[in-house]
Design an enzyme around this catalytic site. Structure first.
Site, short mmCIF file in Angstrom:
data_model
loop_
_atom_site.label_atom_id
_atom_site.label_comp_id
_atom_site.label_asym_id
_atom_site.label_seq_id
_atom_site.Cartn_x
_atom_site.Cartn_y
_atom_site.Cartn_z
N SER A 189 0.91 -1.21 0.12
CA SER A 189 -0.08 -0.05 -0.06
C SER A 189 0.66 1.17 -0.04
O SER A 189 0.39 2.48 -0.42
CB SER A 189 -0.84 -0.02 1.47
N ASP A 233 -3.19 8.00 8.24
CA ASP A 233 -4.35 7.08 8.54
C ASP A 233 -3.55 6.03 9.62
O ASP A 233 -2.36 6.54 10.04
CB ASP A 233 -5.20 6.45 7.51
N HIS A 243 -0.28 5.00 7.30
CA HIS A 243 0.29 5.38 6.03
C HIS A 243 0.69 6.90 6.34
O HIS A 243 -0.09 7.45 6.92
CB HIS A 243 -0.56 5.32 5.09
#
Ligand SMILES: *[C@@H]1O[C@H](CO)[C@@H](O)[C@H](O)[C@H]1NC(C)=O
Ligand SMILES: *[C@@H]1O[C@H](CO)[C@@H](O)[C@H](O)[C@H]1NC(C)=O
Ligand SMILES: *[C@@H]1O[C@H](CO)[C@@H](O)[C@H](O)[C@H]1NC(C)=O
Ligand SMILES: *[C@@H]1O[C@H](CO)[C@@H](O)[C@H](O)[C@H]1NC(C)=O
Ligand SMILES: *[C@@H]1O[C@H](CO)[C@@H](O)[C@H](O)[C@H]1NC(C)=O
Ligand SMILES: *[C@@H]1O[C@H](CO)[C@@H](O)[C@H](O)[C@H]1NC(C)=O
Ligand SMILES: *[C@@H]1O[C@H](CO)[C@@H](O)[C@H](O)[C@H]1NC(C)=O
Length: 367
Positions: free
Chosen positions: A44, A331, A334
């Protein structure tokens, strides 16, 4: 750390994302005889829309507030408020506005595929790991490193079919191969502990070696590796451990870095023409956390609610900080766009061996 399954799921969601990488360029520079395109592999931290295109994949960032600072406040699948590290690295290396397009977007693009792959491709998939099964039990479907390498094999075949073997191979040798993966393997290990930490580090390193060698044998030469960040300090980990970083997770991240360093050093002495740059995101992140110049908040997520079960996902309606640029973390896992930019700048330009060694990504690009 006692975590319920929901917490585990969220922890595993480590680093994801997606926009339409619009390439500017200077096709000549990106594809040309001088420099070669960029290929990106990972999780991600690097995903620019892969997972949006996978049916039955629940690791997604294609909803608000993701992308709130992106062009048109578009939630592109990038696990960020704006651009991610892949975007900024590509831009700083030159010839790109942002990351090359997701491989899966190029495939969807049909007739534009051939032109697209000459500008590179991004294979990264949120939730993915170096080991094959990582992420799948939680997210349904993600693209593992093995599958990312298989997708590259298709691209390699298409490029050599297009340009001929000799010209095609020359282009692939000049290209840059960027990797950011391993956090999800580490998280999964922490929860399941099927072997000793020492065995895990060796197993993970050996798994990395298989992928890198496969790519080398397909013509890759310039390997830019981003190692595992201090995930024990990400907001979800802190929210589950009374606010502090979890040291066993962090010490494993450090051990992986040391082991990857040894692997890359070995590969460069055994595989002819193998060149690499290894970025120490552990050090980079820790140096910001201990001396937060430029950030007001290096512990909490900008987006997410504190709940008795730990930090929530980032989605519409949850707490959203006002000044995104003041935060290190966007978040639960991240970094913000601002933090990604800072990291990318260090990877590409820093001369400090504590951050990137033996050369930086910028020098590797020109090597
Ligand atoms: C192919 O590229 C052209 C020009 O960039 C664009 O207008 C068109 O929509 C693309 N086609 C597909 C199927 O993505
Ligand atoms: C979708 O993912 C779930 C797990 O999240 C799995 O049980 C199911 O079989 C998957 N369906 C398909 C069609 O892959
Ligand atoms: C790329 O290669 C794959 C596998 O060989 C092939 O199926 C596909 O048709 C090729 N695509 C193009 C546009 O040549
Ligand atoms: C890592 O460990 C798993 C589980 O024991 C095993 O299946 C896999 O083959 C190992 N990988 C390597 C590269 O040794
Ligand atoms: C690198 O090579 C040395 C010497 O052969 C060996 O001891 C070490 O285990 C290797 N490292 C890795 C990660 O394979
Ligand atoms: C950076 O990493 C190296 C190798 O892991 C370590 O020895 C050094 O202490 C680290 N420096 C900082 C500032 O974290
Ligand atoms: C960081 O932000 C969170 C909420 O986003 C807040 O609760 C916390 O007090 C902030 N910490 C600092 C040091 O400002």
């Amino acid at each position: 750390m006692a975590m319920d399954l929901r917490a585990r799921k969220r922890v595993l969601l480590v680093m994801y994302v997606a926009v339409f990488g619009v390439l500017t360029t200077s096709t000549k520079e990106a594809t040309g005889q001088t420099i070669g395109p960029i290929f990106i592999f990972g999780d991600s931290t690097m995903d620019v829309g892969t997972n949006n295109r996978i049916e039955n994949c629940s690791a997604r960032a294609d909803h608000p507030y993701y992308g709130i600072d992106f062009l048109g406040s578009q939630a592109t699948g990038r696990f960020s408020n704006g651009l991610n590290t892949a975007d900024t690295i590509a831009r700083l290396l030159g010839g790109y506005d942002m990351s090359p397009l997701p491989y899966l977007a190029l495939v969807e693009g049909g007739s534009n595929f051939t032109r697209g792959i000459l500008n590179g491709a991004n294979f990264a998939s949120g939730g993915a790991g170096l080991a094959k099964g990582i992420g799948k039990q939680f997210y349904g479907q993600v693209v593992s490193m093995e599958e990312q390498v298989q997708q590259f094999a298709t691209v390699q075949g298409n490029i050599t079919a297009l340009l001929g073997a000799s010209k095609g191979n020359r282009l692939l040798r000049k290209s840059m191969y960027i990797f950011s993966i391993g956090s999800n393997d580490l998280m999964t290990y922490i929860f399941t502990r099927p072997m000793t930490p020492e065995q895990f580090v060796i197993n993970l390193t050996d798994t990395y070696a298989i992928h890198l060698k496969n790519l080398y044998h397909m013509g890759a030469r310039k390997f830019a590796i981003i190692s595992i960040p201090p995930i024990g300090c990400c907001p979800i980990a802190r929210s589950l451990s009374g606010g502090s970083c979890t040291d066993d997770t962090n010490s494993l991240a450090r051990a992986c870095h040391t082991s990857f360093e040894s692997l890359l050093n070995n590969l460069s002495s055994t595989l002819k023409g193998f060149k690499y740059s290894l970025a120490n995101t552990y050090n980079m992140t820790m140096s910001i956390i201990s001396k937060p110049i430029g950030f007001k908040n290096v512990t909490s997520a900008c987006c997410g609610d504190m709940t008795p079960q730990g930090l929530s996902d980032c989605k519409e309606g949850v707490h959203l900080c006002e000044t995104r640029d003041d935060y290190l973390f966007w978040d639960a896992f991240h970094p913000t766009q601002k933090a990604s930019e800072l990291a990318a700048n260090a990877l590409v330009f820093s001369q400090d061996p504590d951050f990137v060694s033996p050369i930086n990504f910028g020098s590797l690009r020109k090597a």
